[in-house]
Motif scaffolding. Structure first.
Motif, mmCIF file in Angstrom:
data_model
loop_
_atom_site.group_PDB
_atom_site.id
_atom_site.type_symbol
_atom_site.label_atom_id
_atom_site.label_comp_id
_atom_site.label_asym_id
_atom_site.label_seq_id
_atom_site.Cartn_x
_atom_site.Cartn_y
_atom_site.Cartn_z
ATOM 1 N N PHE A 1 -8.980 33.121 -60.651
ATOM 2 C CA PHE A 1 -7.807 33.161 -60.041
ATOM 3 C C PHE A 1 -7.776 32.917 -58.701
ATOM 4 O O PHE A 1 -8.683 33.364 -57.844
ATOM 5 C CB PHE A 1 -7.195 34.272 -60.441
ATOM 6 N N LEU A 2 -6.755 32.388 -58.032
ATOM 7 C CA LEU A 2 -6.666 32.214 -56.544
ATOM 8 C C LEU A 2 -5.180 32.062 -56.179
ATOM 9 O O LEU A 2 -4.283 31.854 -57.112
ATOM 10 C CB LEU A 2 -7.253 30.779 -56.074
ATOM 11 N N ASN A 3 -4.697 32.409 -54.893
ATOM 12 C CA ASN A 3 -3.205 32.551 -54.591
ATOM 13 C C ASN A 3 -3.081 32.276 -53.027
ATOM 14 O O ASN A 3 -3.448 33.315 -52.381
ATOM 15 C CB ASN A 3 -2.741 33.926 -55.173
ATOM 16 N N TYR A 4 -2.857 31.064 -52.804
ATOM 17 C CA TYR A 4 -2.598 30.781 -51.291
ATOM 18 C C TYR A 4 -1.313 30.129 -51.221
ATOM 19 O O TYR A 4 -1.289 28.839 -52.027
ATOM 20 C CB TYR A 4 -3.769 30.136 -50.567
ATOM 21 N N PRO A 5 -0.524 30.095 -50.481
ATOM 22 C CA PRO A 5 -0.418 31.314 -49.554
ATOM 23 C C PRO A 5 -0.427 32.830 -50.225
ATOM 24 O O PRO A 5 0.029 32.840 -51.399
ATOM 25 C CB PRO A 5 0.762 31.402 -48.688
ATOM 26 N N ASN A 6 -1.146 33.808 -49.703
ATOM 27 C CA ASN A 6 -1.564 34.947 -50.274
ATOM 28 C C ASN A 6 -0.629 36.341 -50.425
ATOM 29 O O ASN A 6 -0.190 36.284 -49.120
ATOM 30 C CB ASN A 6 -2.901 35.239 -49.772
ATOM 31 N N ASN A 7 -0.353 36.699 -51.344
ATOM 32 C CA ASN A 7 0.341 38.018 -51.682
ATOM 33 C C ASN A 7 -0.873 39.014 -51.745
ATOM 34 O O ASN A 7 -1.399 38.490 -53.118
ATOM 35 C CB ASN A 7 1.251 37.950 -52.636
ATOM 36 N N PRO A 8 -1.058 39.862 -51.164
ATOM 37 C CA PRO A 8 -0.593 40.879 -50.137
ATOM 38 C C PRO A 8 -0.966 40.307 -48.686
ATOM 39 O O PRO A 8 -0.321 40.561 -47.876
ATOM 40 C CB PRO A 8 -0.792 41.993 -50.618
ATOM 41 N N THR A 9 -2.035 39.365 -48.519
ATOM 42 C CA THR A 9 -2.777 39.466 -47.309
ATOM 43 C C THR A 9 -1.959 38.295 -46.514
ATOM 44 O O THR A 9 -2.179 38.432 -44.987
ATOM 45 C CB THR A 9 -3.849 39.011 -47.243
ATOM 46 N N ALA A 10 -0.944 37.441 -47.032
ATOM 47 C CA ALA A 10 -0.299 36.542 -46.053
ATOM 48 C C ALA A 10 -1.198 35.524 -45.731
ATOM 49 O O ALA A 10 -0.977 34.538 -44.816
ATOM 50 C CB ALA A 10 0.415 37.178 -44.972
ATOM 51 N N ALA A 11 -2.467 35.253 -46.169
ATOM 52 C CA ALA A 11 -3.294 34.265 -45.724
ATOM 53 C C ALA A 11 -2.990 33.002 -46.179
ATOM 54 O O ALA A 11 -2.420 32.954 -47.331
ATOM 55 C CB ALA A 11 -5.018 34.842 -46.208
ATOM 56 N N ALA A 12 -3.396 32.090 -45.453
ATOM 57 C CA ALA A 12 -3.016 30.574 -45.596
ATOM 58 C C ALA A 12 -4.200 29.599 -45.337
ATOM 59 O O ALA A 12 -5.010 30.032 -44.593
ATOM 60 C CB ALA A 12 -1.675 30.143 -44.825
ATOM 61 N N VAL A 13 -4.474 28.787 -46.311
ATOM 62 C CA VAL A 13 -5.606 27.818 -46.396
ATOM 63 C C VAL A 13 -5.150 26.513 -46.015
ATOM 64 O O VAL A 13 -4.052 26.012 -46.130
ATOM 65 C CB VAL A 13 -6.408 27.990 -47.618
ATOM 66 N N LEU B 1 7.389 28.704 -48.548
ATOM 67 C CA LEU B 1 7.700 30.103 -47.483
ATOM 68 C C LEU B 1 6.610 29.912 -46.350
ATOM 69 O O LEU B 1 5.683 30.812 -46.380
ATOM 70 C CB LEU B 1 7.511 31.238 -48.234
ATOM 71 N N THR B 2 6.939 28.875 -45.541
ATOM 72 C CA THR B 2 5.956 28.493 -44.346
ATOM 73 C C THR B 2 6.580 28.392 -43.001
ATOM 74 O O THR B 2 7.784 28.030 -43.103
ATOM 75 C CB THR B 2 5.113 27.348 -44.930
ATOM 76 N N PHE B 3 5.985 28.874 -42.228
ATOM 77 C CA PHE B 3 6.495 28.771 -40.800
ATOM 78 C C PHE B 3 5.692 27.979 -39.853
ATOM 79 O O PHE B 3 4.563 27.677 -39.952
ATOM 80 C CB PHE B 3 6.524 30.261 -40.263
ATOM 81 N N ASP B 4 6.354 27.830 -38.661
ATOM 82 C CA ASP B 4 5.795 27.333 -37.340
ATOM 83 C C ASP B 4 5.106 26.066 -37.663
ATOM 84 O O ASP B 4 4.146 25.610 -37.222
ATOM 85 C CB ASP B 4 4.603 28.235 -36.848
ATOM 86 N N GLY B 5 5.397 25.003 -38.432
ATOM 87 C CA GLY B 5 4.958 23.740 -38.664
ATOM 88 C C GLY B 5 3.838 23.681 -39.847
ATOM 89 O O GLY B 5 3.234 22.710 -40.301
ATOM 90 N N TYR B 6 3.544 24.896 -40.239
ATOM 91 C CA TYR B 6 2.348 24.718 -41.486
ATOM 92 C C TYR B 6 2.843 24.374 -42.670
ATOM 93 O O TYR B 6 3.960 24.797 -42.840
ATOM 94 C CB TYR B 6 1.726 26.550 -41.354
ATOM 95 N N GLU B 7 2.132 23.490 -43.346
ATOM 96 C CA GLU B 7 2.389 23.293 -44.869
ATOM 97 C C GLU B 7 1.424 23.719 -45.725
ATOM 98 O O GLU B 7 0.384 23.556 -45.324
ATOM 99 C CB GLU B 7 2.893 21.697 -44.901
ATOM 100 N N ALA B 8 1.934 24.278 -46.762
ATOM 101 C CA ALA B 8 0.973 24.949 -47.818
ATOM 102 C C ALA B 8 0.263 23.877 -48.672
ATOM 103 O O ALA B 8 1.477 23.296 -49.138
ATOM 104 C CB ALA B 8 1.585 26.246 -48.504
ATOM 105 N N LYS C 1 0.513 37.714 -37.286
ATOM 106 C CA LYS C 1 1.460 37.010 -37.383
ATOM 107 C C LYS C 1 1.432 36.201 -38.559
ATOM 108 O O LYS C 1 0.391 35.086 -38.276
ATOM 109 C CB LYS C 1 2.088 36.295 -36.097
ATOM 110 N N PRO C 2 1.830 36.006 -39.757
ATOM 111 C CA PRO C 2 1.699 35.280 -40.735
ATOM 112 C C PRO C 2 2.401 33.807 -40.612
ATOM 113 O O PRO C 2 3.540 33.717 -40.208
ATOM 114 C CB PRO C 2 2.357 35.966 -42.139
ATOM 115 N N LYS C 3 1.558 32.907 -40.951
ATOM 116 C CA LYS C 3 1.917 31.405 -40.992
ATOM 117 C C LYS C 3 2.880 31.245 -42.441
ATOM 118 O O LYS C 3 3.380 30.152 -42.667
ATOM 119 C CB LYS C 3 0.833 30.400 -41.199
ATOM 120 N N ALA C 4 2.792 32.069 -43.423
ATOM 121 C CA ALA C 4 3.327 31.905 -44.846
ATOM 122 C C ALA C 4 3.721 33.174 -45.496
ATOM 123 O O ALA C 4 3.185 34.386 -44.983
ATOM 124 C CB ALA C 4 2.666 30.936 -45.489
#
Ligand code: PLP
Length: 385
Positions: free
Chosen positions: A169-181, A209-216, A316-319
């Protein structure tokens, strides 16, 4: 009375917090609940209207098809093509789900036999581990550490577990850490999956659900990903539709066939009026998504600044709509959460609730108004942590 699989489930860790939250509310204490990952904003009106229209049509009052209406699956394929530049065959590479959680939970029954290993990130959305346990599989914990920016260190996973593992299993953008790859991360995962014959189940409900120009990126954006895995996505977070229960899985047609086979024996599909709402969401105006993002971004900035001023360590999370903050040294995450509840009336989720490796952190969510977030920040600053 209960089957052993029930007692294999981990204990519910938030009982004490729930109890104290209720007690505090009863006493009339003003509680600000930043523990919920459920959008407070309403579903856009054109989506609700599409559902109302479809609900009046008697054709929709009968059993839906197991795999979902072709028109819904075509809307998913068109959306993925537009948003993620991935082409999908709506017939064989898209499966409608009763929310992505349903598909995640049932996938373990499709892919795990008794004693089979699932690689499960820690911390993580609890369904991965618990669905593995319910299917009598063995969850093998893959720690996500701050040093690795909350991505798995594939080299350090126990070799025997890797050899035996059937799914990851994988999950990015991540719940709960808000990590983005970035996409390059998924390339490594595809190589790993191919080398070790492991099916990848990527969970992507925060893809928009991404911010500041980041695209997941989608996991499926990598060459060869469709050979080794599937991706879950959902309308819940993107279109404020958690209550509607609609999501989907896309990707490898053989894996989807297995999941479909389990589902045909468990459920009977999604109410077609809800699928009509889904079509309206995916194919209709997307202004609501942008407006949402602006709201979350403002809340994120307020909460981030507030937590910093309160002396907390947080990125500050990107997503996603979460902030993953370190608990001050000397505290366990549950103790710290109880302190915030008792002394500030602010509810957060202790990291330990997402797995052992979540200890040392708490999760703040952005699903309350900015006024309430400001108020929560003022209370935390006064706490003098
Ligand atoms: C919210 C969430 C889900 C559940 O989405 P539904 O489609 O509403 O079932 C799945 N995975 C993660 C990581 C989530 O945060």
């Amino acid at each position: 009375m209960y089957a052993k699989r029930i007692s294999s489930l981990p204990p519910y860790l938030f009982a004490e917090i729930d109890k104290r939250k209720k007690e505090a509310r009863k006493k009339g204490i003003d509680i600000i609940d930043l523990s919920i990952g459920d959008p407070d904003l309403p579903t856009p009106p054109h989506i609700v209207e599409a559902a109302c229209r479809a609900a009046k049509d008697p054709l929709n009052h009968r059993y839906p098809s197991y795999e979902g209406m072709l028109s819904f699956r075509e809307a998913v394929a068109a959306w993925y093509n537009r948003r993620k530049h991935i082409s999908l065959d709506a017939e064989d590479e898209v499966l409608t789900l009763i929310g992505s959680k349903e598909g995640i939970a049932h996938s373990t029954f499709a892919f795990l036999d008794h004693g089979d290993i699932a690689l499960v990130p820690d911390p993580a959305y609890p369904a991965y581990k618990n669905a593995t346990l319910l299917a009598n599989g063995i969850p093998h914990s893959v720690p996500l550490t701050e040093e690795n920016e909350f991505t798995p260190d594939l080299e350090s996973i126990d070799k025997e577990a890797v050899r035996k593992a059937k799914i990851m299993f994988l999950n990015y953008p991540n719940n709960p850490t808000a990590a983005a790859v970035e996409k390059s991360f998924f390339k490594e995962i595809v190589d790993f999956a191919r080398d070790h014959d492991i099916a990848i189940l990527h969970d992507n409900p925060y893809s928009e659900l991404t911010f500041d120009g980041y695209e997941a990126p989608s996991f499926l954006a990598v060459d060869g990903a469709k050979d080794v895995g599937i991706e879950f996505n959902s309308l819940s977070k993107t279109y404020n539709m958690t209550g509607w229960r609609i999501g989907y899985a896309i990707g490898n047609s053989d894996l989807l066939k297995g999941l479909r086979l389990v589902k045909t024996n468990v459920d009977s599909g999604v109410f077609q009026a809800v699928q009509a709402a889904g079509i309206a969401a995916l194919t209709g105006p997307q202004g609501g998504v942008k407006a949402n993002l602006a709201v979350y971004k403002e809340r994120r900035d307020i909460l981030f600044d507030g937590l910093k001023s309160a002396g907390m360590e947080v990125k500050k999370p990107k997503a996603t709509f979460y902030l993953w903050a370190k608990v001050p040294s000397g505290f366990l995450s549950i103790r710290f959460s109880l302190l915030l509840l008792d002394r500030a009336g602010v509810v957060v989720t202790p990291g330990i609730g997402f797995g052992d490796a979540g200890e040392g952190f708490v999760r703040f969510s952005l699903c309350v108004s900015k006024e309430r977030i400001k108020e929560a920040c003022e209370r935390l600053e006064r706490l003098d942590i």
